[in-house]
Motif scaffolding. Structure first.
Motif, PDB file in Angstrom:
ATOM      1  N   ILE A  42       0.835  -1.208   0.000  1.00 33.45           N
ATOM      2  CA  ILE A  42       0.000   0.000   0.000  1.00 33.45           C
ATOM      3  C   ILE A  42       0.872   1.261   0.000  1.00 33.45           C
ATOM      4  O   ILE A  42       0.641   2.169  -0.810  1.00 33.45           O
ATOM      5  CB  ILE A  42      -0.999  -0.020   1.173  1.00 33.45           C
ATOM      6  CG1 ILE A  42      -2.095  -1.053   0.895  1.00 33.45           C
ATOM      7  CG2 ILE A  42      -1.618   1.363   1.391  1.00 33.45           C
ATOM      8  CD1 ILE A  42      -3.095  -1.227   2.028  1.00 33.45           C
ATOM      9  N   PRO A  43       1.908   1.361   0.860  1.00 37.72           N
ATOM     10  CA  PRO A  43       2.798   2.526   0.758  1.00 37.72           C
ATOM     11  C   PRO A  43       3.505   2.632  -0.590  1.00 37.72           C
ATOM     12  O   PRO A  43       3.769   3.748  -1.070  1.00 37.72           O
ATOM     13  CB  PRO A  43       3.793   2.310   1.903  1.00 37.72           C
ATOM     14  CG  PRO A  43       3.045   1.492   2.899  1.00 37.72           C
ATOM     15  CD  PRO A  43       2.204   0.563   2.069  1.00 37.72           C
ATOM     16  N   TRP A  44       3.839   1.492  -1.196  1.00 40.83           N
ATOM     17  CA  TRP A  44       4.475   1.528  -2.515  1.00 40.83           C
ATOM     18  C   TRP A  44       3.561   2.237  -3.512  1.00 40.83           C
ATOM     19  O   TRP A  44       4.007   3.115  -4.268  1.00 40.83           O
ATOM     20  CB  TRP A  44       4.802   0.118  -2.992  1.00 40.83           C
ATOM     21  CG  TRP A  44       5.689   0.061  -4.200  1.00 40.83           C
ATOM     22  CD1 TRP A  44       7.044  -0.108  -4.217  1.00 40.83           C
ATOM     23  CD2 TRP A  44       5.290   0.161  -5.583  1.00 40.83           C
ATOM     24  NE1 TRP A  44       7.502  -0.116  -5.515  1.00 40.83           N
ATOM     25  CE2 TRP A  44       6.459   0.050  -6.373  1.00 40.83           C
ATOM     26  CE3 TRP A  44       4.070   0.340  -6.221  1.00 40.83           C
ATOM     27  CZ2 TRP A  44       6.433   0.112  -7.766  1.00 40.83           C
ATOM     28  CZ3 TRP A  44       4.027   0.402  -7.613  1.00 40.83           C
ATOM     29  CH2 TRP A  44       5.198   0.291  -8.369  1.00 40.83           C
ATOM     30  N   TRP A  45       2.282   1.857  -3.509  1.00 39.43           N
ATOM     31  CA  TRP A  45       1.356   2.485  -4.462  1.00 39.43           C
ATOM     32  C   TRP A  45       1.125   3.953  -4.122  1.00 39.43           C
ATOM     33  O   TRP A  45       1.069   4.806  -5.014  1.00 39.43           O
ATOM     34  CB  TRP A  45       0.021   1.733  -4.511  1.00 39.43           C
ATOM     35  CG  TRP A  45      -0.861   2.298  -5.593  1.00 39.43           C
ATOM     36  CD1 TRP A  45      -1.936   3.112  -5.442  1.00 39.43           C
ATOM     37  CD2 TRP A  45      -0.680   2.117  -7.003  1.00 39.43           C
ATOM     38  NE1 TRP A  45      -2.448   3.451  -6.673  1.00 39.43           N
ATOM     39  CE2 TRP A  45      -1.693   2.860  -7.641  1.00 39.43           C
ATOM     40  CE3 TRP A  45       0.229   1.408  -7.779  1.00 39.43           C
ATOM     41  CZ2 TRP A  45      -1.811   2.905  -9.027  1.00 39.43           C
ATOM     42  CZ3 TRP A  45       0.111   1.446  -9.161  1.00 39.43           C
ATOM     43  CH2 TRP A  45      -0.904   2.190  -9.768  1.00 39.43           C
ATOM     44  N   GLY A  66      -8.287 -14.350  -2.603  1.00 44.12           N
ATOM     45  CA  GLY A  66      -7.159 -14.217  -3.511  1.00 44.12           C
ATOM     46  C   GLY A  66      -6.928 -12.760  -3.842  1.00 44.12           C
ATOM     47  O   GLY A  66      -7.870 -11.954  -3.823  1.00 44.12           O
ATOM     48  N   LEU A  67      -5.679 -12.417  -4.120  1.00 48.81           N
ATOM     49  CA  LEU A  67      -5.337 -11.030  -4.446  1.00 48.81           C
ATOM     50  C   LEU A  67      -4.139 -11.008  -5.382  1.00 48.81           C
ATOM     51  O   LEU A  67      -3.129 -11.665  -5.130  1.00 48.81           O
ATOM     52  CB  LEU A  67      -5.017 -10.236  -3.180  1.00 48.81           C
ATOM     53  CG  LEU A  67      -4.650  -8.763  -3.384  1.00 48.81           C
ATOM     54  CD1 LEU A  67      -5.833  -7.971  -3.934  1.00 48.81           C
ATOM     55  CD2 LEU A  67      -4.152  -8.140  -2.076  1.00 48.81           C
ATOM     56  N   ALA A  68      -4.277 -10.240  -6.458  1.00 52.35           N
ATOM     57  CA  ALA A  68      -3.172  -9.981  -7.376  1.00 52.35           C
ATOM     58  C   ALA A  68      -3.014  -8.465  -7.469  1.00 52.35           C
ATOM     59  O   ALA A  68      -3.772  -7.806  -8.182  1.00 52.35           O
ATOM     60  CB  ALA A  68      -3.441 -10.578  -8.751  1.00 52.35           C
ATOM     61  N   PRO A  69      -2.076  -7.876  -6.730  1.00 56.87           N
ATOM     62  CA  PRO A  69      -1.889  -6.421  -6.763  1.00 56.87           C
ATOM     63  C   PRO A  69      -1.130  -6.021  -8.033  1.00 56.87           C
ATOM     64  O   PRO A  69       0.090  -6.176  -8.111  1.00 56.87           O
ATOM     65  CB  PRO A  69      -1.074  -6.127  -5.504  1.00 56.87           C
ATOM     66  CG  PRO A  69      -1.010  -7.422  -4.737  1.00 56.87           C
ATOM     67  CD  PRO A  69      -1.194  -8.504  -5.744  1.00 56.87           C
ATOM     68  N   LEU A  70      -1.840  -5.508  -9.013  1.00 52.79           N
ATOM     69  CA  LEU A  70      -1.268  -5.236 -10.328  1.00 52.79           C
ATOM     70  C   LEU A  70      -1.578  -3.817 -10.779  1.00 52.79           C
ATOM     71  O   LEU A  70      -2.485  -3.161 -10.260  1.00 52.79           O
ATOM     72  CB  LEU A  70      -1.836  -6.224 -11.363  1.00 52.79           C
ATOM     73  CG  LEU A  70      -1.680  -7.716 -11.067  1.00 52.79           C
ATOM     74  CD1 LEU A  70      -2.480  -8.536 -12.068  1.00 52.79           C
ATOM     75  CD2 LEU A  70      -0.205  -8.122 -11.079  1.00 52.79           C
ATOM     76  N   TYR A  71      -0.828  -3.371 -11.786  1.00 54.52           N
ATOM     77  CA  TYR A  71      -1.148  -2.102 -12.441  1.00 54.52           C
ATOM     78  C   TYR A  71      -0.737  -2.210 -13.911  1.00 54.52           C
ATOM     79  O   TYR A  71       0.047  -3.083 -14.296  1.00 54.52           O
ATOM     80  CB  TYR A  71      -0.456  -0.919 -11.764  1.00 54.52           C
ATOM     81  CG  TYR A  71       1.043  -0.840 -11.961  1.00 54.52           C
ATOM     82  CD1 TYR A  71       1.607  -0.052 -12.966  1.00 54.52           C
ATOM     83  CD2 TYR A  71       1.911  -1.553 -11.134  1.00 54.52           C
ATOM     84  CE1 TYR A  71       2.978   0.032 -13.132  1.00 54.52           C
ATOM     85  CE2 TYR A  71       3.287  -1.475 -11.300  1.00 54.52           C
ATOM     86  CZ  TYR A  71       3.812  -0.670 -12.299  1.00 54.52           C
ATOM     87  OH  TYR A  71       5.174  -0.595 -12.478  1.00 54.52           O
ATOM     88  N   PRO A  83       3.434  -6.126 -11.499  1.00 49.03           N
ATOM     89  CA  PRO A  83       3.065  -6.248 -10.086  1.00 49.03           C
ATOM     90  C   PRO A  83       3.382  -4.970  -9.316  1.00 49.03           C
ATOM     91  O   PRO A  83       4.453  -4.376  -9.480  1.00 49.03           O
ATOM     92  CB  PRO A  83       3.916  -7.419  -9.593  1.00 49.03           C
ATOM     93  CG  PRO A  83       5.107  -7.405 -10.480  1.00 49.03           C
ATOM     94  CD  PRO A  83       4.651  -6.905 -11.827  1.00 49.03           C
ATOM     95  N   ILE A  84       2.470  -4.556  -8.469  1.00 49.75           N
ATOM     96  CA  ILE A  84       2.759  -3.482  -7.529  1.00 49.75           C
ATOM     97  C   ILE A  84       3.910  -3.935  -6.632  1.00 49.75           C
ATOM     98  O   ILE A  84       3.941  -5.065  -6.167  1.00 49.75           O
ATOM     99  CB  ILE A  84       1.502  -3.145  -6.707  1.00 49.75           C
ATOM    100  CG1 ILE A  84       0.439  -2.510  -7.616  1.00 49.75           C
ATOM    101  CG2 ILE A  84       1.820  -2.224  -5.534  1.00 49.75           C
ATOM    102  CD1 ILE A  84      -0.897  -2.301  -6.947  1.00 49.75           C
ATOM    103  N   GLY A  85       4.856  -3.033  -6.426  1.00 52.81           N
ATOM    104  CA  GLY A  85       6.036  -3.366  -5.629  1.00 52.81           C
ATOM    105  C   GLY A  85       7.265  -3.667  -6.451  1.00 52.81           C
ATOM    106  O   GLY A  85       8.346  -3.892  -5.885  1.00 52.81           O
ATOM    107  N   ILE A  86       7.141  -3.673  -7.771  1.00 53.77           N
ATOM    108  CA  ILE A  86       8.265  -4.028  -8.626  1.00 53.77           C
ATOM    109  C   ILE A  86       9.457  -3.106  -8.359  1.00 53.77           C
ATOM    110  O   ILE A  86       9.303  -1.960  -7.994  1.00 53.77           O
ATOM    111  CB  ILE A  86       7.828  -3.972 -10.112  1.00 53.77           C
ATOM    112  CG1 ILE A  86       8.825  -4.708 -11.011  1.00 53.77           C
ATOM    113  CG2 ILE A  86       7.592  -2.548 -10.562  1.00 53.77           C
ATOM    114  CD1 ILE A  86       8.328  -4.915 -12.430  1.00 53.77           C
ATOM    115  N   SER A  87      10.624  -3.622  -8.498  1.00 56.27           N
ATOM    116  CA  SER A  87      11.906  -2.945  -8.340  1.00 56.27           C
ATOM    117  C   SER A  87      12.376  -2.927  -6.885  1.00 56.27           C
ATOM    118  O   SER A  87      13.463  -3.413  -6.583  1.00 56.27           O
ATOM    119  CB  SER A  87      11.857  -1.515  -8.892  1.00 56.27           C
ATOM    120  OG  SER A  87      13.116  -0.896  -8.759  1.00 56.27           O
ATOM    121  N   LEU A  88      11.573  -2.416  -5.944  1.00 58.11           N
ATOM    122  CA  LEU A  88      12.004  -2.345  -4.554  1.00 58.11           C
ATOM    123  C   LEU A  88      11.754  -3.636  -3.792  1.00 58.11           C
ATOM    124  O   LEU A  88      12.267  -3.809  -2.690  1.00 58.11           O
ATOM    125  CB  LEU A  88      11.288  -1.196  -3.826  1.00 58.11           C
ATOM    126  CG  LEU A  88      11.709   0.218  -4.209  1.00 58.11           C
ATOM    127  CD1 LEU A  88      10.962   1.237  -3.352  1.00 58.11           C
ATOM    128  CD2 LEU A  88      13.206   0.415  -4.060  1.00 58.11           C
TER     129      LEU A  88
END
Length: 330
Positions: A42-45, A66-71, A83-88
């Motif tokens: 959530i902070p990442w987004w 189920g949950l797939a946090p995507l953008y 995926p949300i959170g990519i890179s970090l």
């Protein structure tokens, strides 16, 4: 599908409102890491929001199954689903409750196919990631099974480190501790109760460690993200924040996580003026011993093949990457 209901969340407020349900799902998921928790994503987004939110939630009644946090990221060659959170984040995956894993995973796959994208990229998947079993019909799938190395030290219940850490590194650690004591009193402290003060110290020490050398990862945006994420991680009991003080000076900081039987070493920094005393190594030694005392069976150094990780006895464990491609967005 078997009583499950699928929702595609495009509104940031609705995404954040998932948090209490998300925590329940995360705690049930066998393969979840801190990087799939709402305290991290959530902070990442909130900080980055680099595209159009397209999080997929699968409900079983009022419970999140189920949950797939995507953008969706738009670029010149089409649209990529990421995926949300990519890179970090060092590990990425979907979440499913174990008893509905197959059905929830299939529901996520169906919802993904309803979105407009040319490529769906899932990097940094662990060997037991649920996404490894996802199948998307009418797409071209490619896999890279050696995507990134995450050196891991097996602790095997070893609270003294005598069986897990090589003798040479233990001798080096003892020499570093003696050198530090010659320079002043040595105090290693836990700092989760004051996350912002800890981050101030970490940012200063990480910057000092990398000035003139490149390789630092704490950009202004990354610091903003951690200022949002660390209090949540600390409140949930996931964060492990250590500092070392020699004499009157705080000369090193260690930022890691602990969940179930695994510890994660995420980031650190030290004052180069104290390089001969190896404050970074002393902190890692304390972090490993602390993890073992808390019941960790593994100490994960996370992505990167820096030589110091192998000096502790860590062995490579590789993440995978899956990419689905379709000729035209549907």
């Amino acid at each position: 599908m078997g009583g499950l209901r699928t929702e595609i969340i495009r509104d940031a407020r609705a995404f954040m409102d998932l948090e209490p349900h998300w925590w329940q799902l995360w705690r049930q998921s066998i393969s979840a890491t801190p990087f799939q928790s709402p305290a991290w994503l959530i902070p990442w987004w909130q900080t980055f929001a680099p595209g159009d939110l397209a999080a997929i939630a699968v409900w079983n009644g009022d419970a999140l199954a189920g949950l797939a946090p995507l953008y969706v990221e738009r670029h010149d060659r089409g649209q990529r689903l990421l995926p949300i959170g990519i890179s970090l984040s060092d590990y990425l995956d979907i979440l499913c409750v174990p008893e509905l894993e197959a059905k929830a995973g299939a529901a996520i796959a169906d919802a993904v196919l309803s979105l407009k994208w040319s490529q769906w990229i899932l990097p940094d998947l662990s060997a037991d990631a649920l996404s490894m079993c996802l199948e998307l019909p009418n797409t071209e799938e490619s896999r890279a099974m050696a995507h990134a190395a995450c050196p891991v030290l097996l602790l095997d219940g070893d609270r003294t480190l005598a069986r897990s850490v090589p003798a040479r590194r233990r001798r080096q650690l003892r020499r570093a501790e003696r050198a530090a004591r010659r320079r002043g009193a040595v105090v290693v402290s836990r700092n989760e109760s004051d996350p912002q003060m800890f981050l101030d110290r970490l940012v200063r020490l990480h910057g000092a460690r990398w000035v003139g050398h490149g390789g630092g990862v704490l950009s202004d945006m990354a610091v903003e993200f951690h200022r949002r994420a660390l209090p949540r991680l600390a409140d949930s009991g996931l964060a492990r924040c250590l500092t070392i003080q020699i004499g009157d000076a705080v000369v090193g900081a260690y930022y890691g996580f602990h969940h179930r039987n695994r510890a994660y070493a995420y980031l650190g920094g030290f004052d180069p003026a104290y390089a001969d005393e190896s404050p970074g190594a002393i902190l890692i030694g304390h972090a490993i011993a602390g993890a073992a005392n808390e019941g960790a069976r593994e100490f994960d150094f996370l992505r990167g093949r820096e030589s110091y990780k192998y000096g502790w006895g860590a062995k490579d464990r590789w993440t995978a990457q899956k990419v689905w491609t379709r000729s035209t967005p549907q």
